[in-house]
Every structure is written in C-alpha cells, then in structure tokens.
Write an enzyme that holds these catalytic residues in place. Structure first.
Site, PDB file in Angstrom:
ATOM      1  N   ASP A   1      77.466 -19.982 123.005  1.00  0.00           N
ATOM      2  CA  ASP A   1      77.241 -18.796 123.946  1.00  0.00           C
ATOM      3  C   ASP A   1      76.847 -19.451 125.389  1.00  0.00           C
ATOM      4  O   ASP A   1      75.583 -19.782 125.088  1.00  0.00           O
ATOM      5  CB  ASP A   1      76.431 -17.964 123.221  1.00  0.00           C
TER       6      ASP A   1
ATOM      7  N   ASP B   1      76.076  -8.917 123.704  1.00  0.00           N
ATOM      8  CA  ASP B   1      74.509  -9.147 123.787  1.00  0.00           C
ATOM      9  C   ASP B   1      73.719  -8.269 124.198  1.00  0.00           C
ATOM     10  O   ASP B   1      73.759  -7.246 125.110  1.00  0.00           O
ATOM     11  CB  ASP B   1      74.666 -10.136 125.124  1.00  0.00           C
TER      12      ASP B   1
ATOM     13  N   SER C   1      82.653 -11.846 125.928  1.00  0.00           N
ATOM     14  CA  SER C   1      81.209 -11.236 125.995  1.00  0.00           C
ATOM     15  C   SER C   1      81.134 -10.015 127.019  1.00  0.00           C
ATOM     16  O   SER C   1      81.303 -10.194 128.097  1.00  0.00           O
ATOM     17  CB  SER C   1      80.164 -12.251 126.670  1.00  0.00           C
TER      18      SER C   1
ATOM     19  N   MET D   1      73.029 -21.349 121.661  1.00  0.00           N
ATOM     20  CA  MET D   1      72.925 -21.332 123.238  1.00  0.00           C
ATOM     21  C   MET D   1      73.041 -22.312 124.054  1.00  0.00           C
ATOM     22  O   MET D   1      72.431 -23.352 123.880  1.00  0.00           O
ATOM     23  CB  MET D   1      71.574 -20.633 123.485  1.00  0.00           C
TER      24      MET D   1
ATOM     25  N   MET E   1      69.684  -7.372 124.853  1.00  0.00           N
ATOM     26  CA  MET E   1      68.439  -7.881 125.322  1.00  0.00           C
ATOM     27  C   MET E   1      67.364  -6.756 125.372  1.00  0.00           C
ATOM     28  O   MET E   1      67.652  -5.756 125.817  1.00  0.00           O
ATOM     29  CB  MET E   1      68.789  -8.729 126.564  1.00  0.00           C
TER      30      MET E   1
ATOM     31  N   HIS F   1      81.814  -9.905 121.881  1.00  0.00           N
ATOM     32  CA  HIS F   1      80.746 -10.380 121.836  1.00  0.00           C
ATOM     33  C   HIS F   1      79.805  -9.314 122.499  1.00  0.00           C
ATOM     34  O   HIS F   1      80.068  -8.956 123.395  1.00  0.00           O
ATOM     35  CB  HIS F   1      80.579 -11.831 122.182  1.00  0.00           C
TER      36      HIS F   1
ATOM     37  N   HIS G   1      74.693  -9.986 119.180  1.00  0.00           N
ATOM     38  CA  HIS G   1      73.632 -10.870 119.181  1.00  0.00           C
ATOM     39  C   HIS G   1      72.481 -10.399 119.691  1.00  0.00           C
ATOM     40  O   HIS G   1      72.616  -9.937 121.076  1.00  0.00           O
ATOM     41  CB  HIS G   1      74.423 -11.902 120.390  1.00  0.00           C
TER      42      HIS G   1
ATOM     43  N   MET H   1      69.041 -10.571 121.074  1.00  0.00           N
ATOM     44  CA  MET H   1      67.940 -11.469 121.736  1.00  0.00           C
ATOM     45  C   MET H   1      66.733 -10.358 121.899  1.00  0.00           C
ATOM     46  O   MET H   1      66.596 -10.054 123.123  1.00  0.00           O
ATOM     47  CB  MET H   1      68.650 -11.874 122.887  1.00  0.00           C
TER      48      MET H   1
END
Length: 217
Positions: A176, A36, A9, A138, A38, A34, A67, A69
């Site tokens: 994750d 993330d 990540s 998650m 947000m 990966h 990913h 979020m």
C-alpha cells in the site's frame, strides 16, 4: 497467467462521481476495492466514514478491502462490517491486544489483516501471522496519497514472505503506497500478492487500462 491481485484504492477516486468510479472498478480487471479509513488521530488526515463505505458497497460488485488507520478499532469494526466490509485490517501499532482484535474481526465473518507502518519490524507479527488472512505492508507513511515509495519495502516484503513460509501461514501480502508499473514486478518477485494503487489508477487518463497493466505485470 498472473496470480496476483489488484486492489484500486477508492480514496483517490472522484467522489463527486463515486458511483461511476465504482462501476469502472467493477468492470475492470481489479479483484478488490481498497478502502482507506483515517481518523485524524492515528494518522494526520480524515477519510471515509461509515456512510461513505455504505455508499461504495451499494454499487460494488467486488470485495471491499477495508484498511482501518484508526485508534481503538475494536469499537468500530462491527459497524464497518455492517457497512459492507469483506476484509478488515487493523494497525499493529494501535492494538494492545492484537490477537483479540483479529478474533473479533473473524467472528464477524470478515477476513482479518494487520497493517505495518514503514518503521514497524516484521518480527512484530511472529506470534500472530498464522492467524492472519492479510498483511498490509505500508510502503509510504500512512495519511496522505501520492507519496514517494520507500525503497526498504522490498527487503521487508522478502522478510515477511519468509516468515509466512516458515509458519505455513496463508496470509496474503498487500503493498500500500506508491505502487506503479516501475516497482510492481520487483514487489511481486519479493513475495507480494496484492497491489494496492490509488493515484496511479484514478489519476490516469484510462484507469481501467492501468488496472489491466498492473494485473498483467
């Protein structure tokens, strides 16, 4: 020979040396990167907008596993695809029309996934699992790195693997949050296919060696 995948990540990387960090992942035994994203609304933190994803893509030689979020992901998936996403996963908790979200992602040419928060039951995916390429389980509450692994995750992965088998889905299960050498074997035995690790990799003295160890669990 190990068949599972490892996806470091990048959120846990040193962003002052992002090119170096991506190069390390390129040269390691990692399979994906990966990413993330947000928005500070769905989760209590901000991270990795379009320009950062574009910067990662310029140096990456491995697929970007993005990913999201974020709320209203349908407004942004096209931009993330253009920025370099190879896979895009959205959260079931924010998608009112999940099947439409998945089809939108696939139409853009990405592998499509759904992420489940720790409290969200596997049963929420019963009517969509056959259409998914990925499911992110998650194993911590989303929003911050370095959290303690939630033990209920093992049972959840077992339930999800059973659903995938029953429906003949080809979806890969990603884990994750809080993944390390102590819990990875048990996760794989439960049915996981992809180990995502952030602080455990990038906080190590030798991140490439840690990736190798995760790959060879």
């Amino acid at each position: 020979m190990s068949t599972h995948l490892v996806a470091p990540s990048i959120l846990a990387a040193d962003f002052a040396n992002l090119e170096r960090e991506v190069k390390m992942v390129n040269e390691s035994q990692a399979d994906w990167i990966h990413v993330d994203v947000m928005d500070g609304v769905f989760v209590p933190n901000f991270s990795l907008g379009i320009p950062v994803v574009e910067a990662i893509k310029r140096h990456a030689k491995k697929p970007l596993d993005v990913h999201l979020m974020i709320v209203n992901p349908e407004h942004h998936v096209e931009a993330f695809r253009k920025a370099g996403a190879d896979h895009i996963s959205v959260h079931v908790e924010v998608c009112k029309h999940l099947q439409r979200n998945i089809q939108q992602i696939k139409t853009l040419g990405c592998k499509a996934g759904v992420a489940l928060n720790p409290h969200t039951p596997v049963m929420y995916l019963e009517n969509i699992i056959a259409e998914l390429d990925l499911v992110i389980v998650m194993s911590v509450n989303p929003g911050f790195g370095g959290q303690k692994f939630i033990e209920h995750t093992y049972q959840k992965v077992t339930q999800l693997k059973s659903l995938i088998t029953q429906t003949k889905s080809t979806a890969k299960i990603e884990i994750d949050g809080g993944v390390n050498l102590q819990n990875s074997r048990r996760l794989l035995d439960a049915g996981a296919d992809v180990l995502i690790a952030g602080n455990f990799v990038f906080g190590a003295n030798n991140p490439a060696e840690v990736i190798k160890q995760l790959k060879n669990v």
